[in-house]
Every structure is written in structure tokens, then in C-alpha cells.
Design a protein around this motif. Sequence first.
Motif, PDB file in Angstrom:
ATOM      1  N   ASP A   5      -1.043 -18.695   9.749  1.00 48.19           N
ATOM      2  CA  ASP A   5      -1.471 -17.551  10.301  1.00 48.19           C
ATOM      3  C   ASP A   5      -0.389 -16.391   9.971  1.00 48.19           C
ATOM      4  O   ASP A   5      -0.711 -15.338   9.730  1.00 48.19           O
ATOM      5  N   ALA A   6       0.954 -16.509  10.077  1.00 50.02           N
ATOM      6  CA  ALA A   6       1.825 -15.270   9.967  1.00 50.02           C
ATOM      7  C   ALA A   6       1.899 -15.242   8.505  1.00 50.02           C
ATOM      8  O   ALA A   6       2.112 -13.814   8.131  1.00 50.02           O
ATOM      9  N   VAL A   7       1.647 -16.066   7.681  1.00 49.62           N
ATOM     10  CA  VAL A   7       1.692 -15.640   6.078  1.00 49.62           C
ATOM     11  C   VAL A   7       0.521 -14.816   6.074  1.00 49.62           C
ATOM     12  O   VAL A   7       0.272 -13.773   5.053  1.00 49.62           O
ATOM     13  N   ILE A   8      -0.684 -15.312   6.502  1.00 51.13           N
ATOM     14  CA  ILE A   8      -1.782 -14.508   6.101  1.00 51.13           C
ATOM     15  C   ILE A   8      -1.843 -13.135   6.618  1.00 51.13           C
ATOM     16  O   ILE A   8      -2.226 -12.154   6.051  1.00 51.13           O
ATOM     17  N   ILE A   9      -1.469 -12.747   7.848  1.00 54.34           N
ATOM     18  CA  ILE A   9      -1.031 -11.622   8.519  1.00 54.34           C
ATOM     19  C   ILE A   9      -0.069 -10.812   7.558  1.00 54.34           C
ATOM     20  O   ILE A   9      -0.355  -9.539   7.291  1.00 54.34           O
ATOM     21  N   ALA A  10       0.959 -11.369   7.210  1.00 53.08           N
ATOM     22  CA  ALA A  10       1.820 -10.891   6.418  1.00 53.08           C
ATOM     23  C   ALA A  10       1.097 -10.318   4.961  1.00 53.08           C
ATOM     24  O   ALA A  10       1.601  -9.031   4.449  1.00 53.08           O
ATOM     25  N   ALA A  11       0.619 -11.124   4.523  1.00 52.92           N
ATOM     26  CA  ALA A  11      -0.221 -10.491   3.248  1.00 52.92           C
ATOM     27  C   ALA A  11      -1.309  -9.483   3.429  1.00 52.92           C
ATOM     28  O   ALA A  11      -1.274  -8.494   2.793  1.00 52.92           O
ATOM     29  N   ILE A  12      -1.737  -9.566   4.476  1.00 60.72           N
ATOM     30  CA  ILE A  12      -2.876  -8.475   4.896  1.00 60.72           C
ATOM     31  C   ILE A  12      -1.850  -7.205   4.994  1.00 60.72           C
ATOM     32  O   ILE A  12      -2.460  -6.060   4.638  1.00 60.72           O
ATOM     33  N   VAL A  13      -0.966  -7.224   5.820  1.00 62.89           N
ATOM     34  CA  VAL A  13      -0.075  -5.883   5.977  1.00 62.89           C
ATOM     35  C   VAL A  13       0.368  -5.537   4.637  1.00 62.89           C
ATOM     36  O   VAL A  13       0.461  -4.244   4.501  1.00 62.89           O
TER      37      VAL A  13
END
Length: 68
Positions: A5-13
Amino acid sequence: MPATDAVIIAAIVAAFIVFGAVLAWGDYQTRNLRRPARQGAETAGKTPEATRVIQPQNARDTKVSAFH
């Protein structure tokens, strides 16, 4: 929060940051654009209003209206 989840949110940001940077760069590149017709009129010593488009005679008499 799982690592996935942290990787996905970081990619979106990161995608939003890149998008904002591209918009800012485009705004900076196009901030002081001048039209070639205006620039040519200024260098010739004419006012921008003196630059006109010559139309054929039949085009002047034609009225274009979206409402009839």
C-alpha cells in the motif's frame, strides 16, 4: 500499513508531482509568447491594429449565424 500500500500511494503521489512539474514547465515556457503578426507589425513601425487580413469580396458579404 502494508508495504504494498505504501508503494502504491508513493507512486500515485509521484505521478501527481510529475504532472504538476510538467504543467509548471509548460506555463514557464509559454508565459511571454508573442504572436508573429504583432511582432512583425511592431518591427515595421506599424500599430497592431494596422495589420489586417484581406478577404475576398464574396467572403465579406456572407453572414454566418448559428441562429436563424
